[in-house]
Each structure stands twice: as structure tokens, then as C-alpha cells.
Design a protein around this motif. Structure first.
Motif, PDB file in Angstrom:
ATOM      1  N   MET A  29       0.843  -1.166   0.000  1.00 38.59           N
ATOM      2  CA  MET A  29       0.000   0.000   0.000  1.00 38.59           C
ATOM      3  C   MET A  29       0.891   1.232   0.000  1.00 38.59           C
ATOM      4  O   MET A  29       1.873   1.311   0.720  1.00 38.59           O
ATOM      5  N   GLY A  30       0.541   2.210  -0.793  1.00 36.54           N
ATOM      6  CA  GLY A  30       1.327   3.433  -0.902  1.00 36.54           C
ATOM      7  C   GLY A  30       1.009   4.411   0.210  1.00 36.54           C
ATOM      8  O   GLY A  30       0.142   4.193   1.049  1.00 36.54           O
ATOM      9  N   ILE A  31       1.705   5.524   0.194  1.00 36.74           N
ATOM     10  CA  ILE A  31       1.518   6.568   1.191  1.00 36.74           C
ATOM     11  C   ILE A  31       0.485   7.560   0.661  1.00 36.74           C
ATOM     12  O   ILE A  31       0.551   7.987  -0.485  1.00 36.74           O
ATOM     13  N   ILE A  32      -0.462   7.929   1.519  1.00 42.29           N
ATOM     14  CA  ILE A  32      -1.464   8.920   1.150  1.00 42.29           C
ATOM     15  C   ILE A  32      -1.119  10.217   1.872  1.00 42.29           C
ATOM     16  O   ILE A  32      -1.000  10.249   3.084  1.00 42.29           O
ATOM     17  N   GLN A  33      -0.972  11.273   1.118  1.00 46.20           N
ATOM     18  CA  GLN A  33      -0.684  12.581   1.706  1.00 46.20           C
ATOM     19  C   GLN A  33      -1.943  13.424   1.622  1.00 46.20           C
ATOM     20  O   GLN A  33      -2.541  13.566   0.559  1.00 46.20           O
ATOM     21  N   PHE A  34      -2.327  14.011   2.764  1.00 41.81           N
ATOM     22  CA  PHE A  34      -3.532  14.822   2.815  1.00 41.81           C
ATOM     23  C   PHE A  34      -3.264  16.283   2.497  1.00 41.81           C
ATOM     24  O   PHE A  34      -4.180  17.025   2.178  1.00 41.81           O
ATOM     25  N   ILE A  35      -2.013  16.698   2.567  1.00 38.58           N
ATOM     26  CA  ILE A  35      -1.670  18.095   2.306  1.00 38.58           C
ATOM     27  C   ILE A  35      -1.796  18.353   0.808  1.00 38.58           C
ATOM     28  O   ILE A  35      -1.186  17.684  -0.018  1.00 38.58           O
ATOM     29  N   GLY A  36      -2.598  19.326   0.454  1.00 41.68           N
ATOM     30  CA  GLY A  36      -2.778  19.690  -0.941  1.00 41.68           C
ATOM     31  C   GLY A  36      -3.605  18.705  -1.730  1.00 41.68           C
ATOM     32  O   GLY A  36      -3.601  18.729  -2.960  1.00 41.68           O
ATOM     33  N   THR A  37      -4.323  17.811  -1.043  1.00 40.18           N
ATOM     34  CA  THR A  37      -5.160  16.832  -1.723  1.00 40.18           C
ATOM     35  C   THR A  37      -6.602  17.297  -1.682  1.00 40.18           C
ATOM     36  O   THR A  37      -7.127  17.633  -0.626  1.00 40.18           O
ATOM     37  N   ASN A  38      -7.239  17.308  -2.821  1.00 40.24           N
ATOM     38  CA  ASN A  38      -8.647  17.694  -2.820  1.00 40.24           C
ATOM     39  C   ASN A  38      -9.498  16.460  -2.535  1.00 40.24           C
ATOM     40  O   ASN A  38      -9.030  15.322  -2.665  1.00 40.24           O
ATOM     41  N   PRO A  39     -10.749  16.641  -2.137  1.00 39.87           N
ATOM     42  CA  PRO A  39     -11.598  15.512  -1.754  1.00 39.87           C
ATOM     43  C   PRO A  39     -11.773  14.470  -2.863  1.00 39.87           C
ATOM     44  O   PRO A  39     -11.811  13.265  -2.590  1.00 39.87           O
ATOM     45  N   THR A  40     -11.845  14.891  -4.094  1.00 36.44           N
ATOM     46  CA  THR A  40     -12.017  13.946  -5.199  1.00 36.44           C
ATOM     47  C   THR A  40     -10.812  13.034  -5.329  1.00 36.44           C
ATOM     48  O   THR A  40     -10.945  11.813  -5.496  1.00 36.44           O
ATOM     49  N   ASP A  41      -9.609  13.599  -5.246  1.00 38.56           N
ATOM     50  CA  ASP A  41      -8.392  12.793  -5.318  1.00 38.56           C
ATOM     51  C   ASP A  41      -8.289  11.835  -4.123  1.00 38.56           C
ATOM     52  O   ASP A  41      -7.832  10.704  -4.265  1.00 38.56           O
ATOM     53  N   LEU A  42      -8.692  12.307  -2.958  1.00 33.66           N
ATOM     54  CA  LEU A  42      -8.651  11.469  -1.755  1.00 33.66           C
ATOM     55  C   LEU A  42      -9.584  10.264  -1.911  1.00 33.66           C
ATOM     56  O   LEU A  42      -9.201   9.123  -1.631  1.00 33.66           O
ATOM     57  N   ILE A  43     -10.789  10.502  -2.388  1.00 28.57           N
ATOM     58  CA  ILE A  43     -11.751   9.411  -2.579  1.00 28.57           C
ATOM     59  C   ILE A  43     -11.229   8.422  -3.620  1.00 28.57           C
ATOM     60  O   ILE A  43     -11.312   7.201  -3.433  1.00 28.57           O
ATOM     61  N   THR A  44     -10.671   8.925  -4.682  1.00 27.97           N
ATOM     62  CA  THR A  44     -10.120   8.055  -5.725  1.00 27.97           C
ATOM     63  C   THR A  44      -8.986   7.202  -5.183  1.00 27.97           C
ATOM     64  O   THR A  44      -8.908   6.001  -5.451  1.00 27.97           O
ATOM     65  N   GLU A  45      -8.108   7.809  -4.411  1.00 27.65           N
ATOM     66  CA  GLU A  45      -6.977   7.081  -3.834  1.00 27.65           C
ATOM     67  C   GLU A  45      -7.455   6.005  -2.851  1.00 27.65           C
ATOM     68  O   GLU A  45      -6.931   4.894  -2.833  1.00 27.65           O
ATOM     69  N   LEU A  46      -8.463   6.336  -2.057  1.00 28.77           N
ATOM     70  CA  LEU A  46      -9.006   5.355  -1.117  1.00 28.77           C
ATOM     71  C   LEU A  46      -9.630   4.174  -1.867  1.00 28.77           C
ATOM     72  O   LEU A  46      -9.435   3.016  -1.493  1.00 28.77           O
ATOM     73  N   LYS A  47     -10.375   4.459  -2.910  1.00 29.13           N
ATOM     74  CA  LYS A  47     -10.992   3.385  -3.695  1.00 29.13           C
ATOM     75  C   LYS A  47      -9.945   2.487  -4.339  1.00 29.13           C
ATOM     76  O   LYS A  47     -10.119   1.273  -4.404  1.00 29.13           O
ATOM     77  N   ASN A  48      -8.865   3.078  -4.805  1.00 30.03           N
ATOM     78  CA  ASN A  48      -7.847   2.317  -5.528  1.00 30.03           C
ATOM     79  C   ASN A  48      -6.907   1.529  -4.623  1.00 30.03           C
ATOM     80  O   ASN A  48      -6.365   0.513  -5.049  1.00 30.03           O
ATOM     81  N   SER A  49      -6.684   1.983  -3.407  1.00 23.05           N
ATOM     82  CA  SER A  49      -5.681   1.312  -2.583  1.00 23.05           C
ATOM     83  C   SER A  49      -6.248   0.667  -1.324  1.00 23.05           C
ATOM     84  O   SER A  49      -5.989  -0.503  -1.058  1.00 23.05           O
ATOM     85  N   LEU A  50      -7.010   1.398  -0.571  1.00 24.04           N
ATOM     86  CA  LEU A  50      -7.433   0.918   0.738  1.00 24.04           C
ATOM     87  C   LEU A  50      -8.574  -0.096   0.651  1.00 24.04           C
ATOM     88  O   LEU A  50      -8.533  -1.151   1.287  1.00 24.04           O
ATOM     89  N   ILE A  51      -9.570   0.181  -0.123  1.00 19.82           N
ATOM     90  CA  ILE A  51     -10.749  -0.677  -0.177  1.00 19.82           C
ATOM     91  C   ILE A  51     -10.433  -2.073  -0.717  1.00 19.82           C
ATOM     92  O   ILE A  51     -10.855  -3.065  -0.115  1.00 19.82           O
ATOM     93  N   PRO A  52      -9.667  -2.222  -1.815  1.00 21.98           N
ATOM     94  CA  PRO A  52      -9.343  -3.591  -2.249  1.00 21.98           C
ATOM     95  C   PRO A  52      -8.552  -4.387  -1.212  1.00 21.98           C
ATOM     96  O   PRO A  52      -8.774  -5.594  -1.045  1.00 21.98           O
ATOM     97  N   GLU A  53      -7.656  -3.719  -0.503  1.00 23.32           N
ATOM     98  CA  GLU A  53      -6.868  -4.420   0.524  1.00 23.32           C
ATOM     99  C   GLU A  53      -7.755  -4.877   1.670  1.00 23.32           C
ATOM    100  O   GLU A  53      -7.645  -6.011   2.145  1.00 23.32           O
ATOM    101  N   LEU A  54      -8.655  -4.012   2.134  1.00 20.99           N
ATOM    102  CA  LEU A  54      -9.566  -4.393   3.205  1.00 20.99           C
ATOM    103  C   LEU A  54     -10.501  -5.521   2.768  1.00 20.99           C
ATOM    104  O   LEU A  54     -10.770  -6.436   3.525  1.00 20.99           O
ATOM    105  N   THR A  55     -10.978  -5.452   1.562  1.00 21.50           N
ATOM    106  CA  THR A  55     -11.865  -6.482   1.039  1.00 21.50           C
ATOM    107  C   THR A  55     -11.150  -7.833   1.000  1.00 21.50           C
ATOM    108  O   THR A  55     -11.729  -8.859   1.372  1.00 21.50           O
TER     109      THR A  55
END
Length: 94
Positions: free
Chosen positions: A1-27
Motif C-alpha cells: 500500500m502506498g503513502i497517502i498525503q492529505f496536504i494539498g489533496t482535494n476531496p475527489t483525489d482522496l476518494i479516488t486514492e481510497l478506492k484504488n488502494s485501501l478498499i481492495p486491501e480491506l476487502t
């Protein structure tokens, strides 16, 4: 899993990153962890005698001395297949 940086991240990019990395791993972790449980199979006295190739009197003696655990309901006696198999494996000779 990669590093997610919240600084300078807009909500759309954050949601996309969560869908691509965190959710498949949890599933993947949850599906591996929560497998459906196999139902317990209960055997009658005659089924256990046939399985172990023993006489009913031998099974009765093993029940009385605690060699094989049994369960009763009314005047019926049942044995868990998994416990019978476990007892056989514990008494392995070599």
C-alpha cells in the motif's frame, strides 16, 4: 500500500486514492478472514460403529469411560464427526 498525503489533496483525489488502494486491501483481508463456517455433522451410534468398524458394545464402553464424547437429546445419542476424526488422529501410532 502506498503513502497517502492529505496536504494539498482535494476531496475527489482522496476518494479516488481510497478506492484504488485501501478498499481492495480491506476487502481481501475480510474475505480471507470471514469464511463461512461448515455445519457440524452429527453421527448416530450405528454410523460411528460403521465408521470405526467396531461393535455397538465397544462404542458403549468407550462412551462410558470417556474415550469418545457424545451428545444426547431425548433417548438419542449423537457424536460429532470432527471429534471422532480428531480422536483417531490423536491416537496415531507412528
Amino acid at each position: 500500500m502506498g503513502i497517502i498525503q492529505f496536504i494539498g489533496t482535494n476531496p475527489t483525489d482522496l476518494i479516488t486514492e481510497l478506492k484504488n488502494s485501501l478498499i481492495p486491501e480491506l476487502t481481501a483481508q475480510l474475505s480471507a478472514q470471514f469464511q463461512p463456517k461448515e455445519p457440524t455433522e452429527y453421527l448416530t451410534r450405528s454410523e460411528v460403529c460403521k465408521l470405526l468398524k467396531i461393535d455397538l458394545s465397544t462404542l458403549h464402553r468407550w462412551r462410558k469411560d470417556g474415550t469418545i464424547p457424545s451428545f444426547g437429546m431425548g433417548n438419542r445419542v449423537f457424536f460429532k464427526r470432527s471429534e471422532i476424526e480428531q480422536i483417531i488422529n490423536q491416537n496415531k501410532l507412528s
